[in-house]
Design a protein around this motif. Structure first.
Motif, mmCIF file in Angstrom:
data_model
loop_
_atom_site.group_PDB
_atom_site.id
_atom_site.type_symbol
_atom_site.label_atom_id
_atom_site.label_comp_id
_atom_site.label_asym_id
_atom_site.label_seq_id
_atom_site.Cartn_x
_atom_site.Cartn_y
_atom_site.Cartn_z
ATOM 1 N N GLU A 1 -4.500 7.476 10.880
ATOM 2 C CA GLU A 1 -4.006 6.755 12.058
ATOM 3 C C GLU A 1 -3.183 5.526 11.637
ATOM 4 N N LEU A 2 -3.654 4.824 10.601
ATOM 5 C CA LEU A 2 -2.928 3.645 10.125
ATOM 6 C C LEU A 2 -1.646 4.043 9.413
ATOM 7 N N ASP A 3 -1.695 5.159 8.669
ATOM 8 C CA ASP A 3 -0.497 5.639 7.990
ATOM 9 C C ASP A 3 0.599 5.976 8.999
ATOM 10 N N ARG A 4 0.223 6.649 10.064
ATOM 11 C CA ARG A 4 1.215 7.020 11.076
ATOM 12 C C ARG A 4 1.799 5.793 11.756
ATOM 13 N N ALA A 5 0.934 4.826 12.059
ATOM 14 C CA ALA A 5 1.407 3.600 12.705
ATOM 15 C C ALA A 5 2.345 2.826 11.785
ATOM 16 N N ILE B 1 0.854 -1.185 0.000
ATOM 17 C CA ILE B 1 0.000 0.000 0.000
ATOM 18 C C ILE B 1 0.890 1.236 0.000
ATOM 19 N N GLU B 2 0.625 2.130 -0.955
ATOM 20 C CA GLU B 2 1.418 3.351 -1.040
ATOM 21 C C GLU B 2 1.164 4.229 0.174
ATOM 22 N N LYS B 3 2.178 4.947 0.551
ATOM 23 C CA LYS B 3 2.061 5.854 1.686
ATOM 24 C C LYS B 3 1.000 6.906 1.382
ATOM 25 N N GLY B 4 0.159 7.174 2.382
ATOM 26 C CA GLY B 4 -0.900 8.160 2.216
ATOM 27 C C GLY B 4 -2.216 7.590 1.744
#
Length: 298
Positions: A212-216, A204-207
């Motif tokens: 919340e999931l992106d930060r984790a 999964i590409e960043k962003g």
């Protein structure tokens, strides 16, 4: 057999490159051998099967005719079609004006398919296709660029559960002690999109995820790391980093087969356009008739 549940093998709308087809699995058999019969004179031979298979792609032919149960089923389907067609002839359905038009169109379709296959000629050799593939790869570098992405596994304990945080923390502890993340996701996760895949979210590409999931995910340092339980409005989550991919370009070897297949299709398309293009240039379509047909079927 319920005919409403049976799919007839009608003529396809696409043309198969017969020159690219591998030998059929049934080619070892005598073409006149009877594959299926009804005991009342209707038969289907190996030749019938081979002609039916011509319409399909090489991969479909290989994957289908190498499996006895599918060869058996196709034989039954062809026989059923033949028996039903004979019933239609006995009822003189083929003499109805509308049916005569449909039969003529079907005949023209088969003949045109065979004629167009003759335009295709011999397939290019592997060296030629690889050269064309490499030219496409070198000339369209942007097409093969990939973005940075994380391969993640996800486990969610839905907020509807009693004390979801406690369960998430217990599962986190089990994972830290060696329990398999995927097995626990399959057993406990409330994420309907990944549960059956043992939590696998693939790359999964960043962003692209919820913030919340992106930060984790970004906080996971190396493959194998598992996040601490964290909360969203959906519940409590755990993430595991399987792999991290940096932005870059897919290698030629990764896309070689795909590009060679595209090159083969391009060669055939070009050969066909040389023959069919001049024919189409002479065509005229009456726009008034087009408008009348459209109005009739609105």
């Amino acid at each position: 057999m319920n005919l409403m549940n049976w799919k007839f093998f009608s003529a396809g709308s696409f043309l198969v490159l017969q020159a690219f087809m591998p030998p059929l699995a049934a080619a070892q058999a005598d073409s006149t051998a009877v594959l299926a019969s009804n005991g009342q004179g209707a038969i289907v031979t190996v030749a019938d099967l081979e002609q039916e298979a011509i319409r399909y792609s090489p991969d479909t032919v290989k994957n289908t005719l190498s499996r006895p149960e599918l060869v058996r089923q196709i034989g039954r389907n062809l026989l059923l079609r033949r028996v039903v067609a004979r019933e239609a002839e006995q009822l003189q359905m083929d003499r109805q004006p509308a049916m005569a038009t449909r039969l003529q169109l079907a005949r023209e379709r088969v003949l045109s398919d065979v004629r167009v296959q003759q335009f295709d000629g011999e397939p290019p050799d592997a060296a030629t296709l690889e050269k064309l593939a490499r030219a496409e790869y070198n000339g369209n570098s942007d097409r093969f660029r990939i973005s940075a992405a994380d391969h993640l596994e996800h486990l969610m304990i839905g907020s509807y559960r009693k004390d979801p945080r406690q369960l998430a923390e217990e599962l986190h502890g089990q994972i830290k002690n060696g329990a398999n993340f995927g097995s626990l996701a399959l057993m406990y996760s409330d994420d309907a999109g990944t549960k059956a895949k043992r939590g696998d979210m693939d790359f999964i590409e960043k962003g692209k995820l919820r913030p919340e999931l992106d930060r984790a995910a970004a906080a996971l340092a190396k493959p194998g790391d598992v996040s601490e339980p964290f909360e969203t409005d959906l519940g409590w989550h755990l993430l595991r980093l399987v792999a991290r991919r940096e932005a870059g370009r897919r290698s030629f070897e990764e896309v070689k087969e795909e590009l060679m297949q595209a090159a083969a299709r391009g060669v055939v398309d070009k050969r066909r356009s040389v023959k069919l293009g001049p024919l189409e240039e002479t065509f005229q379509v009456d726009e008034k008739v087009v408008e009348a047909v459209v109005a009739r079927h609105r």
